[in-house]
Write a protein that holds these residues in place. Sequence first.
Motif, PDB file in Angstrom:
ATOM      1  N   GLU A  86       8.571 -41.970 -10.838  1.00 18.25           N
ATOM      2  CA  GLU A  86       7.744 -41.333 -10.419  1.00 18.25           C
ATOM      3  C   GLU A  86       7.073 -42.160  -9.309  1.00 18.25           C
ATOM      4  O   GLU A  86       5.961 -41.793  -8.628  1.00 18.25           O
ATOM      5  N   VAL A  88       6.486 -42.969  -5.633  1.00 20.08           N
ATOM      6  CA  VAL A  88       6.595 -42.229  -4.202  1.00 20.08           C
ATOM      7  C   VAL A  88       7.125 -43.394  -3.268  1.00 20.08           C
ATOM      8  O   VAL A  88       7.960 -42.798  -2.319  1.00 20.08           O
ATOM      9  N   GLU A 107       3.310 -40.963  -8.168  1.00 14.48           N
ATOM     10  CA  GLU A 107       2.716 -39.818  -7.949  1.00 14.48           C
ATOM     11  C   GLU A 107       1.412 -39.518  -8.542  1.00 14.48           C
ATOM     12  O   GLU A 107       0.868 -38.753  -8.112  1.00 14.48           O
ATOM     13  N   ASP A 108       1.198 -39.978  -9.900  1.00 16.40           N
ATOM     14  CA  ASP A 108      -0.172 -39.691 -10.154  1.00 16.40           C
ATOM     15  C   ASP A 108      -1.215 -39.870  -9.425  1.00 16.40           C
ATOM     16  O   ASP A 108      -2.274 -39.357  -9.132  1.00 16.40           O
ATOM     17  N   ALA A 110      -1.208 -40.145  -5.920  1.00  8.46           N
ATOM     18  CA  ALA A 110      -0.839 -39.301  -4.955  1.00  8.46           C
ATOM     19  C   ALA A 110      -1.800 -38.259  -5.311  1.00  8.46           C
ATOM     20  O   ALA A 110      -2.415 -37.437  -4.239  1.00  8.46           O
ATOM     21  N   ARG A 111      -1.611 -37.513  -6.457  1.00  7.86           N
ATOM     22  CA  ARG A 111      -2.296 -36.543  -6.968  1.00  7.86           C
ATOM     23  C   ARG A 111      -3.768 -36.375  -6.758  1.00  7.86           C
ATOM     24  O   ARG A 111      -4.781 -35.852  -6.409  1.00  7.86           O
ATOM     25  N   ARG A 149       2.290 -34.596   3.274  1.00  8.18           N
ATOM     26  CA  ARG A 149       1.853 -33.714   1.953  1.00  8.18           C
ATOM     27  C   ARG A 149       0.559 -32.969   2.012  1.00  8.18           C
ATOM     28  O   ARG A 149       0.206 -31.905   1.397  1.00  8.18           O
ATOM     29  N   SER A 317      -1.687 -46.688 -11.078  1.00  6.93           N
ATOM     30  CA  SER A 317      -0.610 -46.867 -10.211  1.00  6.93           C
ATOM     31  C   SER A 317      -0.894 -48.512  -9.746  1.00  6.93           C
ATOM     32  O   SER A 317       0.472 -49.070  -9.965  1.00  6.93           O
TER      33      SER A 317
END
Length: 362
Positions: A86, A88, A107-108, A110-111, A149, A317
């Motif tokens: 995961e 990025v 990724e978490d 990033a969200r 993104r 993260s």
Amino acid sequence: MPHDDGDILADLRPDPAEFLHAAMRWHFGPETGSPFWLERAGQLGFDPITDVRRYEDLARFPNITRELRHVPAEQLIPRGYGGVGELVGMFETGGTVGVPKRIPYFEDWARQNLAWTHAHLDAQGVPRGVHWLSTAPTGPHGVGHFARRQAAERGGICFTIDVDPRWVKKLIARDSPETEAYLDHLVLQITQLLTSQNIGVLMITPPLLERLTREPRLLELVRRKVRAIVWVGTHMDAATRRRYRTEVFPGIVLHGTYGNTMILGANDERPGLGPDDPCVFDANAPFVSLHVVDPETGAAVEYGQRGQVLMNHVSKSAFLPNNLERDTAIRMKPPAGRVGDSVADVMPVHTFEDELVIEGVY
């Protein structure tokens, strides 16, 4: 790690106290923490899991950001992810004050970060369903990934140009005549894309935006095509911001962000500010918390007073506490219920970590 901790760490707007406790269990739990922090835990003189109860307690941690120039990447990956599936990217700073620092971006996070940013862009009237032109660094720099993104999730294509912040800082440091040639090179790329493509949002740094205003043809293209300008990277003074909003780009949304790699994101301009209001930046708390302090004592300055910006990043993260930044700002009250401070009138210090601060184009 208990399942409810994972839920809290993934929440977009968690309770700050519950979130902080869960984050300490994650980063200092032997099965979930990174090798870097697990090794450091025995040297702290306190137990983060039991002794860190409030965000003010993050001041007990050392500022470890200098070490991130040399730490092997795998040492910074929390074991709880079970690998790098995961991940990025390992994003790097611009090298303003020496060898670049590196930090993982999952990724978490990033969200969570994108959800925060989208909400602020919507509140400011930045349109969806239009194409973006990002004139920010790509390559090892997180802002390039983030811009792509943002544009895609808002329904547009992200066009980019090549920006090398490290090279232009070297040119400026030695007072090279090549600096102007490099800026001309960037402006030409911007002109070509604005001429050929339907750009609705221009993401740009203040030095490049100022340079753009000197080119009549380019200025006309922006006024005719662009519906919002998102400025990032270096600072913008209050007089320039007011002039852009009222004289140079009337009718175009002007939205500022203040951030860097060490917080893995940006603090966004508060919605609803007028051209004569100070440009206040609110933090994406509780993941990012800002504090404006006296750099000599570490104590908070009074609201309305200038001090040096101290940042904390706390997410699943990464964990980067007690990071004294290379900026000063006016301390402002945050929105109700938010931890930390908001900041206004951000400007760089002259020297930092024994190095001259050169902002360059980013």
